[in-house]
Write a protein that holds these residues in place. Structure first.
Motif, PDB file in Angstrom:
ATOM      1  N   VAL A 380       0.815  -1.222   0.000  1.00 21.64           N
ATOM      2  CA  VAL A 380       0.000   0.000   0.000  1.00 21.64           C
ATOM      3  C   VAL A 380       0.845   1.267   0.000  1.00 21.64           C
ATOM      4  N   TYR A 381       2.138   1.134   0.248  1.00 22.62           N
ATOM      5  CA  TYR A 381       2.977   2.329   0.347  1.00 22.62           C
ATOM      6  C   TYR A 381       4.254   2.110  -0.442  1.00 22.62           C
ATOM      7  N   ASP A 382       4.464   2.935  -1.440  1.00 27.95           N
ATOM      8  CA  ASP A 382       5.676   2.851  -2.253  1.00 27.95           C
ATOM      9  C   ASP A 382       6.673   3.877  -1.728  1.00 27.95           C
ATOM     10  N   HIS A 383       7.780   3.428  -1.206  1.00 24.67           N
ATOM     11  CA  HIS A 383       8.773   4.324  -0.615  1.00 24.67           C
ATOM     12  C   HIS A 383       9.273   5.364  -1.622  1.00 24.67           C
ATOM     13  N   GLN A 384       9.256   4.999  -2.907  1.00 22.36           N
ATOM     14  CA  GLN A 384       9.749   5.938  -3.910  1.00 22.36           C
ATOM     15  C   GLN A 384       8.838   7.157  -4.047  1.00 22.36           C
ATOM     16  N   ASP A 385       7.567   7.020  -3.642  1.00 25.17           N
ATOM     17  CA  ASP A 385       6.640   8.159  -3.697  1.00 25.17           C
ATOM     18  C   ASP A 385       7.087   9.285  -2.760  1.00 25.17           C
ATOM     19  N   ALA A 386       7.838   8.936  -1.737  1.00 23.82           N
ATOM     20  CA  ALA A 386       8.248   9.941  -0.751  1.00 23.82           C
ATOM     21  C   ALA A 386       9.119  11.021  -1.374  1.00 23.82           C
TER      22      ALA A 386
END
Length: 409
Positions: A380-386
């Motif tokens: 549910v969470y893509d670290h690259q989106d940060a």
């Protein structure tokens, strides 16, 4: 003081049986042409202080004494709305005296109207907050009612003068000059002011003044665990047992007091402009505030939780300043009630020598997601989106830094 106008035939007196109001029945009859004095005591949980009150009131000149049981209404309509709001005055005071005055003032008006009284009298000093709280409550329900405030007009200048007046008129007192603390007790708290406490440099004589609590040093060496259940922000059960609000608070007062919970020593800013120092015992209330706030961290979204903190400050100021019966307080309560629709669940706490520690929080409306918060792998969470988020969030900082560099060149 000269005799007062003949139009005062009957006075309703807010009567506690403490030093101030004990002498006021006699004083009113002396100074208002032997007027009839109807004493009214609002029972907001000061059970021990009610013993022998009627006999004392009648013996000192009252025509009758009303003892009104206001405890359930006090909890449901004043304490719990303040708890749900998270209202704390100046980061410490849980408003124990503040929200007890409006309900008593309201009942004074109801009885004054029923009795056909000409005036309402209270025993508040001219330096304190309570004169404002009582009188604003009276104005809210009887705007034309005359109010008598002896402390603002009589010849007595101190509590020592009051004791001397009582001795001269054979009025029995439960205090002496040495134990002459100014106290206020109700279901929610017990306050202590005066004597050595008037100097903030003096450490309170806790062993002498505490009544609801023991000091943390005297508390048990083993922790006490308890679980509170809330429904829409209101505490409804303790350790799985459903309880009325009154019973729940009394039970928590005993448990909290045994563990040294809720003792504070504060210097506060009074409404009238001066600072005052007091010691407050609020064992049950401190537990409830802690548990409620903990549950809100689980059930409220970030924006609501943060905005509600500013509402809590304003709510507390209104209550402290005697503005309970105002459109703004009612509007804030409406906002608070909306925020509490999902504040339902269980909070388990550990009490130990004056401290409260969270043990567990559960709610069917919990917004906490272990999947989202986990440091492990998830879908549910893509670290690259940060990276993109940080670039956009930090854009003002970046632009400012670039302009500073350009200006420096």
């Amino acid at each position: 003081m000269a005799k007062q106008a003949d139009d005062i035939k009957k006075v309703v007196l807010a009567y506690s049986g403490g030093l101030d109001t004990s002498i006021m029945i006699t004083w009113l009859k002396e100074n208002y042409n032997n007027c009839e004095v109807v004493a009214v005591t609002g029972n907001v949980g000061q059970d021990a202080e009610l013993e022998g009150l009627e006999e004392k009131a009648l013996k000192t000149g009252a025509s009758k004494l009303y003892i009104e049981d206001l405890q359930d209404e006090f909890v449901e309509n004043y304490i719990f709305p303040s708890l749900k709001a998270g209202a704390v005055y100046e980061n410490g005071y849980l408003l124990g005296t503040s929200f007890a005055r409006p309900i008593i003032g309201k009942r004074l008006v109801e009885i004054a109207k029923a009795e056909g009284a000409d005036a309402i009298c209270h025993g508040c000093t001219g330096k304190g907050n309570d004169q404002v709280r009582f009188e604003l409550a009276v104005k809210a329900f009887a705007p034309n009612m005359k109010i008598i405030a002896p402390w603002r007009t009589w010849e007595l200048k101190s509590r020592e003068d009051e004791i001397a007046y009582a001795e001269k008129h054979n009025i029995p007192l439960k205090i002496t000059r040495e134990t002459n603390y100014s106290k206020d007790m109700n279901l929610w708290h017990l306050s202590h002011e005066g004597l050595d406490l008037e100097d903030p440099a003096n450490e309170p004589k806790y062993e002498q003044i505490l009544e609801l609590s023991v000091t943390p040093e005297q508390a048990p060496d083993e922790p006490t665990y308890l679980e509170l259940s809330f429904e829409k922000g209101i505490p409804v059960a303790l350790n799985g047992e459903k309880m009325t609000g009154v019973t729940l608070i009394k039970t928590l007062n005993k448990i909290g007091g045994q563990n040294g919970i809720g003792i504070i020593d504060i210097v506060e800013n009074r409404l009238v402009g001066m600072k005052s120092r007091g010691v407050y015992e609020t064992p049950g209330g401190t537990i409830l505030y802690h548990a409620h706030q903990a549950l809100e961290t689980l059930c409220l979204d970030k924006d609501t939780q943060h905005y509600k903190q500013s509402v809590a400050i304003k709510f507390a100021e209104l209550v402290y300043n005697g503005l309970w019966y105002t459109p703004l307080r009612e509007a804030l309560s409406a906002f608070v009630d909306e925020t509490q629709k999902t504040v339902t669940g269980e909070v388990k706490l550990k009490l130990y020598k004056g401290n409260i520690t969270n043990v567990s929080l559960t709610s069917p409306y919990s917004l906490y997601s272990e999947e989202f918060a986990s440091f492990g792998e998830d879908d549910v969470y893509d670290h690259q989106d940060a990276e993109g988020f940080i670039n956009l969030f930090g854009l003002p900082i970046t632009v400012k830094a670039l302009l500073d560099e350009k200006g420096g060149q």
